[in-house]
Design a protein around this motif. Sequence first.
Motif, PDB file in Angstrom:
ATOM      1  N   LEU A 179       0.864  -1.177   0.000  1.00  0.00           N
ATOM      2  CA  LEU A 179       0.000   0.000   0.000  1.00  0.00           C
ATOM      3  C   LEU A 179       0.905   1.232   0.000  1.00  0.00           C
ATOM      4  O   LEU A 179       1.639   1.471   0.954  1.00  0.00           O
ATOM      5  CB  LEU A 179      -0.919  -0.027   1.223  1.00  0.00           C
ATOM      6  N   ASP A 180       0.850   1.964  -1.129  1.00  0.00           N
ATOM      7  CA  ASP A 180       1.774   3.082  -1.379  1.00  0.00           C
ATOM      8  C   ASP A 180       1.240   4.383  -0.794  1.00  0.00           C
ATOM      9  O   ASP A 180       0.027   4.527  -0.592  1.00  0.00           O
ATOM     10  CB  ASP A 180       1.926   3.220  -2.902  1.00  0.00           C
ATOM     11  N   ASP A 181       2.141   5.302  -0.528  1.00  0.00           N
ATOM     12  CA  ASP A 181       1.787   6.674  -0.114  1.00  0.00           C
ATOM     13  C   ASP A 181       0.932   6.714   1.142  1.00  0.00           C
ATOM     14  O   ASP A 181       0.089   7.612   1.293  1.00  0.00           O
ATOM     15  CB  ASP A 181       1.036   7.420  -1.232  1.00  0.00           C
ATOM     16  N   PHE A 182       1.114   5.744   2.032  1.00  0.00           N
ATOM     17  CA  PHE A 182       0.266   5.719   3.222  1.00  0.00           C
ATOM     18  C   PHE A 182       0.486   6.995   4.049  1.00  0.00           C
ATOM     19  O   PHE A 182       1.599   7.414   4.299  1.00  0.00           O
ATOM     20  CB  PHE A 182       0.551   4.483   4.084  1.00  0.00           C
ATOM     21  N   ILE A 202       5.290   4.103   3.805  1.00  0.00           N
ATOM     22  CA  ILE A 202       5.017   5.388   4.441  1.00  0.00           C
ATOM     23  C   ILE A 202       5.508   6.508   3.546  1.00  0.00           C
ATOM     24  O   ILE A 202       6.665   6.523   3.130  1.00  0.00           O
ATOM     25  CB  ILE A 202       5.746   5.509   5.800  1.00  0.00           C
ATOM     26  N   ASP A 203       4.640   7.447   3.247  1.00  0.00           N
ATOM     27  CA  ASP A 203       4.971   8.521   2.327  1.00  0.00           C
ATOM     28  C   ASP A 203       6.097   9.404   2.866  1.00  0.00           C
ATOM     29  O   ASP A 203       6.240   9.604   4.065  1.00  0.00           O
ATOM     30  CB  ASP A 203       3.738   9.381   2.053  1.00  0.00           C
ATOM     31  N   ARG A 204       6.859   9.943   1.911  1.00  0.00           N
ATOM     32  CA  ARG A 204       8.004  10.801   2.226  1.00  0.00           C
ATOM     33  C   ARG A 204       7.641  11.984   3.122  1.00  0.00           C
ATOM     34  O   ARG A 204       8.432  12.453   3.935  1.00  0.00           O
ATOM     35  CB  ARG A 204       8.599  11.332   0.918  1.00  0.00           C
ATOM     36  N   ALA A 236       9.876   2.692   4.401  1.00  0.00           N
ATOM     37  CA  ALA A 236       9.928   4.158   4.485  1.00  0.00           C
ATOM     38  C   ALA A 236      10.408   4.718   3.162  1.00  0.00           C
ATOM     39  O   ALA A 236      11.449   4.324   2.646  1.00  0.00           O
ATOM     40  CB  ALA A 236      10.846   4.583   5.614  1.00  0.00           C
ATOM     41  N   GLU A 237       9.637   5.643   2.583  1.00  0.00           N
ATOM     42  CA  GLU A 237       9.969   6.248   1.292  1.00  0.00           C
ATOM     43  C   GLU A 237      10.669   7.583   1.488  1.00  0.00           C
ATOM     44  O   GLU A 237      10.321   8.326   2.401  1.00  0.00           O
ATOM     45  CB  GLU A 237       8.692   6.569   0.501  1.00  0.00           C
ATOM     46  N   GLY A 238      11.601   7.872   0.603  1.00  0.00           N
ATOM     47  CA  GLY A 238      12.166   9.221   0.543  1.00  0.00           C
ATOM     48  C   GLY A 238      13.136   9.576   1.657  1.00  0.00           C
ATOM     49  O   GLY A 238      13.185  10.715   2.100  1.00  0.00           O
TER      50      GLY A 238
END
Length: 276
Positions: A179-182, A202-204, A236-238
């Motif tokens: 699940l992207d951009d949570f 988890i979104d940046r 964790a993204e970004g």
Amino acid sequence: YIKGTGKNSWQIFEENVEKRTFNDYELEQDLYFAVENNELDVYLQPIMKKDSPQTSYAEALVRWKHPVHGLIPPSAFIPIAEQSGFIHQIDEFVFKRTCEIIQRWKMDYQIDLTVSNNVSPKRFLRHSFITNVKNTLNHFQVDARNIIFEITETTLIHDPEIVHKTINDFRKLGIRFALDDFGTGYSSISHVSMFNIDFLKIDRQFIQDIHLNKRNQAILKGITNFTSELNIPMIAEGIETAEELEFLQKLNCAYFQGYYFSKPCDLETFKEFMLG
Ligand code: C2E
Ligand code: MG
Ligand code: MG
Ligand code: MG
């Protein structure tokens, strides 16, 4: 690359400081030829596993090398592609390319790559999607375990029964879901438990300066609590700095992605990152 002040217009600043403006309408027309003319490319960004210096996991991200305007980021053309319907061709192209890369790496380097693809809601809900995916997997002799589909909550809010069935049909094949951009959308905890999701990204927006931001720390701790309870690893993204990474490691985050490790890069550069 700056979003123009005019409605739906973009300005590109090139090396020679020459300014050009074009609009969404023009982009939509050019998009029509982009796939055919081989202007699309797939970049890969490594995703690192906690406590491991190496990885065999990456996210595929589409790039458009426009013959006149140069490199156009997905944020500028994915929404247009979604509206006009070209998104099917784009996502299909990215998936084929992904399978081709996985096959090549297995043959050439004996490396078992896992690659995640972003799937637009439109493609996800199309009847032919699963047959399409099966055919491509077969064609390239790729194991479904090597594919992760990234979907967003925009996809989950459609008819829950259909979404549920589609996810489960794919999971039976062996394809996993992230699940992207949570944190940016509806961000409902029930979404995560109601649908069979294998990873939570988890979104940046929550990662940026996490070591300094008490509010985001509180939110992230809450998310960690329920994901560990449900046994869903977090990505964790970004991540851009060592400080952010250090904080996330303490939070029991399982996977890390960001410029701190590597930007999304072309195959050559990705190969250097992976093989040294
Ligand atoms: P996303 O799936 O959330 O992808 C992560 C985005 O964050 C990527 O942007 C990536 O380049 C960027 N990123 C990664 N690490 C960092 C970092 O440390 N700092 C910063 N500032 N950014 C970082 P990108 O490649 O521009 O893609 C943007 C969005 O476009 C993606 O967000 C995804 O929603 C969409 N997209 C990209 N490729 C595809 C595709 O093949 N199909 C579909 N349907 N959508 C795509
Ligand atoms: Mg993604
Ligand atoms: Mg994301
Ligand atoms: Mg995004």
